[in-house]
Scaffold this motif. Structure first.
Motif, short mmCIF file in Angstrom:
data_model
loop_
_atom_site.label_atom_id
_atom_site.label_comp_id
_atom_site.label_asym_id
_atom_site.label_seq_id
_atom_site.Cartn_x
_atom_site.Cartn_y
_atom_site.Cartn_z
N ALA A 240 0.83 -1.20 0.00
CA ALA A 240 0.00 0.00 0.00
C ALA A 240 0.87 1.25 0.00
O ALA A 240 2.00 1.25 0.49
CB ALA A 240 -0.93 0.01 1.21
N ALA A 256 -3.44 3.24 0.48
CA ALA A 256 -4.15 2.76 -0.71
C ALA A 256 -3.26 1.76 -1.41
O ALA A 256 -2.08 2.03 -1.68
CB ALA A 256 -4.49 3.92 -1.64
N GLN A 269 -12.45 -2.15 1.10
CA GLN A 269 -12.52 -0.69 1.00
C GLN A 269 -13.08 -0.15 2.31
O GLN A 269 -14.23 -0.41 2.65
CB GLN A 269 -13.39 -0.27 -0.17
N VAL A 303 -8.30 -0.21 0.19
CA VAL A 303 -7.88 1.08 0.76
C VAL A 303 -8.37 1.20 2.19
O VAL A 303 -9.33 0.55 2.60
CB VAL A 303 -8.41 2.28 -0.06
N LEU A 341 -4.82 10.11 -4.87
CA LEU A 341 -4.56 8.71 -5.20
C LEU A 341 -3.80 8.60 -6.52
O LEU A 341 -2.86 7.80 -6.64
CB LEU A 341 -5.87 7.93 -5.28
#
Length: 615
Positions: A240, A256, A269, A303, A341
């Motif tokens: 991530a 994320a 999520q 995420v 992101l």
């Protein structure tokens, strides 16, 4: 006579009547307490709001027969216990400002609602005072009495929905309800890394810990990363990217995952607003838009993202369960999520998730057919040389190495120039197999590259850059399309007309409820205007915004990139292979193809040696 029938006057007119307190609480419970997981959520949130640092949850039969939440918070004094069971009684707000909310709870509905549909007991002790307890069943409370308790609060809820037995028929199996409770606890644990959580299943006399997360210390990111490792696993945190961005009073933080670490559903999520777990269409739509260029529609990113802002910029009082929020500036929040992101993914460059290598090694690992034989004594160099000479074919000498494969179309070695260094991230090309896979050597392993998938991403990124620089070419329709919609749909379309125009789709009002389509994106060719606008309206209804036109354009670019890239089956020279590796290293997102699949696999030498039992 039906007791639920309305009062009827002598002239047959319905008469308004006041519902009693028990009925009111049962109605409220229907909104607040949908299932055992809802009750657990409310009780654990109360514990966190009390300043607890340790929260223990005991569950029996999926929460249907027992839910017990124990915390070490500030407690409730004996005289306040009856008031805590009254509707709209709370210590978290004073009612003067319903937007200035800094706690999980604020409605004052949870405890009276639970007491209306189950058998509820509250034991609590404030530091320096005597412990006290109160019990309520079916909305009827008993007197406060002394009890034994060191500190904090213990809330015990037995026989949930015993007062409304019809609700029990809508519950799922004990296992499914326990799973839902576990998900609730995990989301709250992610929101509060400094609090320790323990979830135990005590069904049928057993005592099994199903989830445990010890309190995490350190700064914001250290504590959050440690907690996410506890909850979502080390694979997630290893793959991530750290997110930290601000815009116009909103801050976005969290982790994320890379596109190559994606899931088949949205279960991974987790979205939070001011520390509150939410399931908000705006945030989900923004997340989808941020990853739209890297994942297929059947894949979902993993995420854990936290949006923080002044409480006056968001209304959390729009849903009984507080699972949805409404932002004062939704466009700012969406833009922040998408830009943050995409920036993080671009900075990741060619990086792909480490799980790709693990999956590759798992696929390569042979099944044991017989007990492994270990070579205890390795031969010396002289013995090895003699063995090689004995096995050499009896023909004219050829260059050393694997040059005998140079005329073989399934595997060959090219002479590579000395300039590419093995110290570079993707190493130096050493060969090509099956006319599709490039083998490169790094300092501590090898890299296998899918030449078609890698070049497809490179061409696609180049096409996107060109489109961003030159804009989207629009073609004017010789005869504009006139499409009829409802007044609401027309207003929704015109509210995003400027965004659509930038993508080459030009709309104008045409009187009444009609819209005139004057231009469409040239790259899409012939367009069914009504079908396209209907799909855009569906997205606006689902997510609050539409990326459909952009996605269609990018899908065309993706197909163009596919046809314009190096095809599978093409033999590449050594300099071509190295040029491809260097371009991958300098191009963002080159670690995955346009659908989120990896473009290369990196295997460490230590992993390869383990395959052959050399460790």
């Amino acid at each position: 006579m039906n007791s639920n029938a309305p009062n009827i006057s002598a002239d047959g007119r319905p008469v308004i009547r006041q519902l009693d307190e028990a009925a009111v609480n049962r109605i409220a419970a229907g909104e607040v307490v949908e299932r055992p997981a809802s009750a657990v959520k409310e009780l654990v949130e109360n514990a966190i709001d009390s300043g607890a640092r340790r929260v223990s949850i005991e569950i029996s039969d999926g929460g249907k027969t027992l839910i017990r939440v124990t915390d070490d918070g500030c407690g409730i004094s004996g005289p306040e216990l009856p008031l805590a069971l009254c509707r709209h009684a709370t210590s978290k707000i004073d009612g003067s400002d319903l937007l200035n909310i800094h706690s999980f709870g604020f409605r004052g509905e949870a405890l009276p609602s639970l007491g209306a549909v189950g058998r509820l007991t509250i034991q609590s002790r404030v530091s320096g005072l005597e412990a006290a307890e109160i019990a309520v069943a079916g909305g009827k409370a008993a007197e406060v009495r002394p009890c034994a308790l060191n500190g904090g609060t213990v809330v015990t809820l037995r026989d949930l929905f015993y007062a409304t037995p019809a609700r029990l028929k809508f519950l799922r199996s004990d296992r499914a309800e326990m799973q839902a409770i576990s998900e609730v606890i995990k989301r709250l644990a992610m929101a509060e890394p400094s609090v320790g959580f323990t979830l135990r299943d005590v069904s049928q006399g057993k005592d099994r810990t199903t989830f445990r997360a010890d309190a995490c210390s350190g700064d914001l990111f250290d504590a959050l990363r440690a907690r996410l490792t506890q909850v979502m696993g080390g694979e997630f945190t290893d793959n991530a990217l750290s997110i930290d961005a601000e815009r116009d009073g909103f801050r976005l933080t969290g982790l994320a995952a890379l596109p190559t670490y994606s899931r088949g559903s949205s279960v991974a999520q987790h979205l939070f607003v001011n520390g509150r777990p939410v399931q908000d269409k705006l945030l989900v739509g923004a997340l989808r838009g941020a990853y739209a260029d890297f994942l297929g529609r059947d894949r979902h990113p993993a995420v854990a993202l936290f949006v923080d802002c002044d409480p006056h910029l968001v209304d959390v009082n729009v849903h009984p369960a507080k699972s949805e929020v409404r932002f004062r500036e939704p466009g700012v929040v969406r833009g922040l999520i998408v830009s943050a992101l995409r920036h993080a993914l671009a900075e990741a460059g060619h990086r792909a998730s480490s799980t790709v290598a693990g999956a590759t090694l798992g696929a390569m690992r042979p099944e044991p057919m017989a007990p492994r034989v270990y070579q205890m004594d390795r031969p010396g160099q002289g013995a090895l040389g003699a063995a090689f000479r004995a096995q050499a074919p009896a023909r004219a000498p050829e260059p050393a190495g694997f040059a005998e494969f140079s005329q073989d179309y399934s595997g060959r070695i090219e002479d590579t120039p000395a300039t590419p260094s093995e110290s570079l991230p993707l190493g130096a090309a050493r060969g090509q197999v099956h006319e599709n896979y490039i083998i490169a050597q790094t300092e501590d392993g090898i890299v296998i590259v899918d030449q078609h998938a890698a070049h497809e991403r490179l061409v696609y990124e180049k096409l996107k850059r060109q489109m961003a620089e030159r804009g989207v070419a629009a073609q004017a329709l010789l005869i504009p399309d006139i499409v009829e919609f409802s007044a609401d749909d027309l207003a929704r379309l015109m509210s995003v007309s400027d965004d659509l125009s930038r993508m080459g789709l030009t709309l104008e009002p045409f009187g009444g409820n009609a819209v005139c389509v004057r231009e469409t994106p040239a790259i899409l060719g012939e367009v069914d205007s009504k079908a396209l606008l209907t799909d855009i309206l569906d997205e606006l209804a689902d997510f609050g915004q539409s990326q459909l036109v952009q996605e269609k354009i990018e899908a065309i670019l993706s197909r163009v990139a596919c046809h314009g890239s190096i095809r599978s089956g093409r033999r590449m020279r050594g300099e071509e292979m190295n040029a491809l590796l260097r371009e991958m290293e300098s191009t963002p997102h080159s670690g995955q193809c346009n659908h989120g699949r990896p473009t290369y696999v990196e295997l460490k030498l230590s992993d390869i040696e383990r395959l052959f039992g050399r460790t």
